[in-house]
Design a protein around this motif. Sequence first.
Motif, PDB file in Angstrom:
ATOM      1  N   VAL A  55       0.874  -1.176   0.000  1.00 47.05           N
ATOM      2  CA  VAL A  55       0.000   0.000   0.000  1.00 47.05           C
ATOM      3  C   VAL A  55       0.910   1.225   0.000  1.00 47.05           C
ATOM      4  O   VAL A  55       1.602   1.502   0.979  1.00 47.05           O
ATOM      5  CB  VAL A  55      -0.929   0.024   1.224  1.00 47.05           C
ATOM      6  N   GLY A  56       0.914   1.932  -1.103  1.00 46.73           N
ATOM      7  CA  GLY A  56       1.794   3.088  -1.220  1.00 46.73           C
ATOM      8  C   GLY A  56       1.099   4.386  -0.883  1.00 46.73           C
ATOM      9  O   GLY A  56      -0.129   4.505  -1.016  1.00 46.73           O
ATOM     10  N   PRO A  57       1.849   5.388  -0.467  1.00 44.47           N
ATOM     11  CA  PRO A  57       1.261   6.701  -0.211  1.00 44.47           C
ATOM     12  C   PRO A  57       0.896   7.440  -1.494  1.00 44.47           C
ATOM     13  O   PRO A  57       0.143   8.403  -1.462  1.00 44.47           O
ATOM     14  CB  PRO A  57       2.365   7.442   0.559  1.00 44.47           C
ATOM     15  N   THR A  58       1.418   6.967  -2.630  1.00 49.04           N
ATOM     16  CA  THR A  58       1.132   7.576  -3.928  1.00 49.04           C
ATOM     17  C   THR A  58       0.992   6.473  -4.966  1.00 49.04           C
ATOM     18  O   THR A  58       1.469   5.346  -4.781  1.00 49.04           O
ATOM     19  CB  THR A  58       2.261   8.525  -4.366  1.00 49.04           C
ATOM     20  N   VAL A  59       0.368   6.806  -6.086  1.00 45.21           N
ATOM     21  CA  VAL A  59       0.270   5.859  -7.197  1.00 45.21           C
ATOM     22  C   VAL A  59       1.650   5.531  -7.764  1.00 45.21           C
ATOM     23  O   VAL A  59       1.958   4.359  -8.018  1.00 45.21           O
ATOM     24  CB  VAL A  59      -0.674   6.402  -8.287  1.00 45.21           C
ATOM     25  N   PRO A  60       2.549   6.519  -7.985  1.00 49.85           N
ATOM     26  CA  PRO A  60       3.875   6.179  -8.499  1.00 49.85           C
ATOM     27  C   PRO A  60       4.636   5.185  -7.618  1.00 49.85           C
ATOM     28  O   PRO A  60       5.406   4.371  -8.124  1.00 49.85           O
ATOM     29  CB  PRO A  60       4.595   7.530  -8.570  1.00 49.85           C
ATOM     30  N   ALA A  61       4.423   5.241  -6.311  1.00 53.37           N
ATOM     31  CA  ALA A  61       5.087   4.282  -5.420  1.00 53.37           C
ATOM     32  C   ALA A  61       4.621   2.866  -5.724  1.00 53.37           C
ATOM     33  O   ALA A  61       5.416   1.927  -5.802  1.00 53.37           O
ATOM     34  CB  ALA A  61       4.813   4.643  -3.964  1.00 53.37           C
ATOM     35  N   ALA A  62       3.303   2.683  -5.908  1.00 48.20           N
ATOM     36  CA  ALA A  62       2.773   1.359  -6.235  1.00 48.20           C
ATOM     37  C   ALA A  62       3.177   0.928  -7.639  1.00 48.20           C
ATOM     38  O   ALA A  62       3.418  -0.261  -7.885  1.00 48.20           O
ATOM     39  CB  ALA A  62       1.253   1.355  -6.098  1.00 48.20           C
ATOM     40  N   GLN A  63       3.273   1.863  -8.567  1.00 44.94           N
ATOM     41  CA  GLN A  63       3.714   1.534  -9.918  1.00 44.94           C
ATOM     42  C   GLN A  63       5.148   1.012  -9.901  1.00 44.94           C
ATOM     43  O   GLN A  63       5.484   0.066 -10.621  1.00 44.94           O
ATOM     44  CB  GLN A  63       3.597   2.758 -10.823  1.00 44.94           C
ATOM     45  N   GLU A  64       5.996   1.617  -9.095  1.00 43.89           N
ATOM     46  CA  GLU A  64       7.379   1.156  -8.992  1.00 43.89           C
ATOM     47  C   GLU A  64       7.431  -0.251  -8.416  1.00 43.89           C
ATOM     48  O   GLU A  64       8.172  -1.115  -8.893  1.00 43.89           O
ATOM     49  CB  GLU A  64       8.202   2.121  -8.135  1.00 43.89           C
ATOM     50  N   TRP A  65       6.658  -0.501  -7.359  1.00 43.72           N
ATOM     51  CA  TRP A  65       6.602  -1.832  -6.743  1.00 43.72           C
ATOM     52  C   TRP A  65       6.151  -2.860  -7.777  1.00 43.72           C
ATOM     53  O   TRP A  65       6.743  -3.935  -7.910  1.00 43.72           O
ATOM     54  CB  TRP A  65       5.653  -1.800  -5.556  1.00 43.72           C
ATOM     55  N   PHE A  66       5.095  -2.537  -8.519  1.00 44.27           N
ATOM     56  CA  PHE A  66       4.568  -3.426  -9.552  1.00 44.27           C
ATOM     57  C   PHE A  66       5.651  -3.736 -10.593  1.00 44.27           C
ATOM     58  O   PHE A  66       5.849  -4.893 -10.988  1.00 44.27           O
ATOM     59  CB  PHE A  66       3.356  -2.778 -10.210  1.00 44.27           C
ATOM     60  N   SER A  67       6.360  -2.712 -11.026  1.00 43.96           N
ATOM     61  CA  SER A  67       7.397  -2.890 -12.037  1.00 43.96           C
ATOM     62  C   SER A  67       8.525  -3.780 -11.530  1.00 43.96           C
ATOM     63  O   SER A  67       9.018  -4.655 -12.265  1.00 43.96           O
ATOM     64  CB  SER A  67       7.945  -1.519 -12.448  1.00 43.96           C
ATOM     65  N   GLU A  68       8.929  -3.574 -10.295  1.00 43.52           N
ATOM     66  CA  GLU A  68       9.993  -4.405  -9.718  1.00 43.52           C
ATOM     67  C   GLU A  68       9.567  -5.869  -9.659  1.00 43.52           C
ATOM     68  O   GLU A  68      10.330  -6.780 -10.011  1.00 43.52           O
ATOM     69  CB  GLU A  68      10.352  -3.910  -8.324  1.00 43.52           C
ATOM     70  N   LYS A  69       8.353  -6.102  -9.207  1.00 41.93           N
ATOM     71  CA  LYS A  69       7.880  -7.485  -9.082  1.00 41.93           C
ATOM     72  C   LYS A  69       7.681  -8.120 -10.459  1.00 41.93           C
ATOM     73  O   LYS A  69       7.905  -9.322 -10.625  1.00 41.93           O
ATOM     74  CB  LYS A  69       6.593  -7.538  -8.270  1.00 41.93           C
ATOM     75  N   ALA A  70       7.283  -7.327 -11.445  1.00 45.22           N
ATOM     76  CA  ALA A  70       7.151  -7.856 -12.799  1.00 45.22           C
ATOM     77  C   ALA A  70       8.495  -8.361 -13.301  1.00 45.22           C
ATOM     78  O   ALA A  70       8.570  -9.398 -13.989  1.00 45.22           O
ATOM     79  CB  ALA A  70       6.593  -6.789 -13.734  1.00 45.22           C
ATOM     80  N   GLY A  71       9.560  -7.652 -12.963  1.00 42.57           N
ATOM     81  CA  GLY A  71      10.888  -8.105 -13.351  1.00 42.57           C
ATOM     82  C   GLY A  71      11.279  -9.402 -12.662  1.00 42.57           C
ATOM     83  O   GLY A  71      11.913 -10.275 -13.267  1.00 42.57           O
ATOM     84  N   LYS A  72      10.879  -9.563 -11.413  1.00 42.63           N
ATOM     85  CA  LYS A  72      11.241 -10.756 -10.655  1.00 42.63           C
ATOM     86  C   LYS A  72      10.484 -12.005 -11.126  1.00 42.63           C
ATOM     87  O   LYS A  72      10.971 -13.125 -10.965  1.00 42.63           O
ATOM     88  CB  LYS A  72      11.001 -10.522  -9.161  1.00 42.63           C
ATOM     89  N   VAL A  73       9.293 -11.832 -11.675  1.00 44.88           N
ATOM     90  CA  VAL A  73       8.520 -12.999 -12.133  1.00 44.88           C
ATOM     91  C   VAL A  73       8.601 -13.170 -13.649  1.00 44.88           C
ATOM     92  O   VAL A  73       7.881 -13.991 -14.221  1.00 44.88           O
ATOM     93  CB  VAL A  73       7.043 -12.896 -11.691  1.00 44.88           C
ATOM     94  N   ALA A  74       9.500 -12.436 -14.296  1.00 45.61           N
ATOM     95  CA  ALA A  74       9.590 -12.484 -15.757  1.00 45.61           C
ATOM     96  C   ALA A  74       9.880 -13.886 -16.266  1.00 45.61           C
ATOM     97  O   ALA A  74       9.440 -14.261 -17.360  1.00 45.61           O
ATOM     98  CB  ALA A  74      10.662 -11.509 -16.244  1.00 45.61           C
TER      99      ALA A  74
END
Length: 214
Positions: A55-74
């Motif tokens: 749960v991020g304080p901003t949308v960009p924070a959650a977008q970054e988390w999503f992007s990082e995890k997308a890389g890990k499950v690639a």
Amino acid sequence: MQTFLLYPLLAAASAADLHSGVVMTGHADFAPPRHQSAREGVSLDFPGGIARVYVGPTVPAAQEWFSEKAGKVARQKPIPLAGLGEEALHAEDAMVLVRDGNIAMLVQVASGARAATEALLGAVDDSGAPWPAPASLVRDGAGFRIHAPQAVHVAWVGGRLSPSGTGAHFHTPPRQVVTWGPLGRATVQAFDEAGEPIQSAPPRPRPARDSPPG
């Protein structure tokens, strides 16, 4: 004592376009939450799998988390998943990665990832509850104690615990204290060498000048 939040935009978390968080307890089959870090969020075990919730304080924070995890499950070669959140990926029914506003989740299990994800998305809270208050350090004899009466979980970085004290009694104050609320949100407060609150950079998103996480 003046208090500084680690991220000055925290007040935006109650804006109408952001979720208040995710109810983390009371879900059938899910174990109690394990609080990881302000950057990583919370994890919940369930039979045969694990759910990670941020749960991020901003949308960009959650977008970054999503992007990082997308890389890990690639390596699982995920593909887009329609009808879930604002953006989602899945690898059959073994993995679902989803983001909706300032909330992101990664669910991994042998089978049943979508059902588990939908159960947690159903627990998204839009009550407008205020973000957890930052911790403070109070003097206690020759040392310090953390004051965070409304937190459901408290963690710290640095500091030196006093051998003569009971509980979290510090001889040297921690550099950072993280307070967690019941909706999976973390507030980070930094302190100087004297135990006074100071302002520092937010955990997410990383400043553009920083190198990508390893």
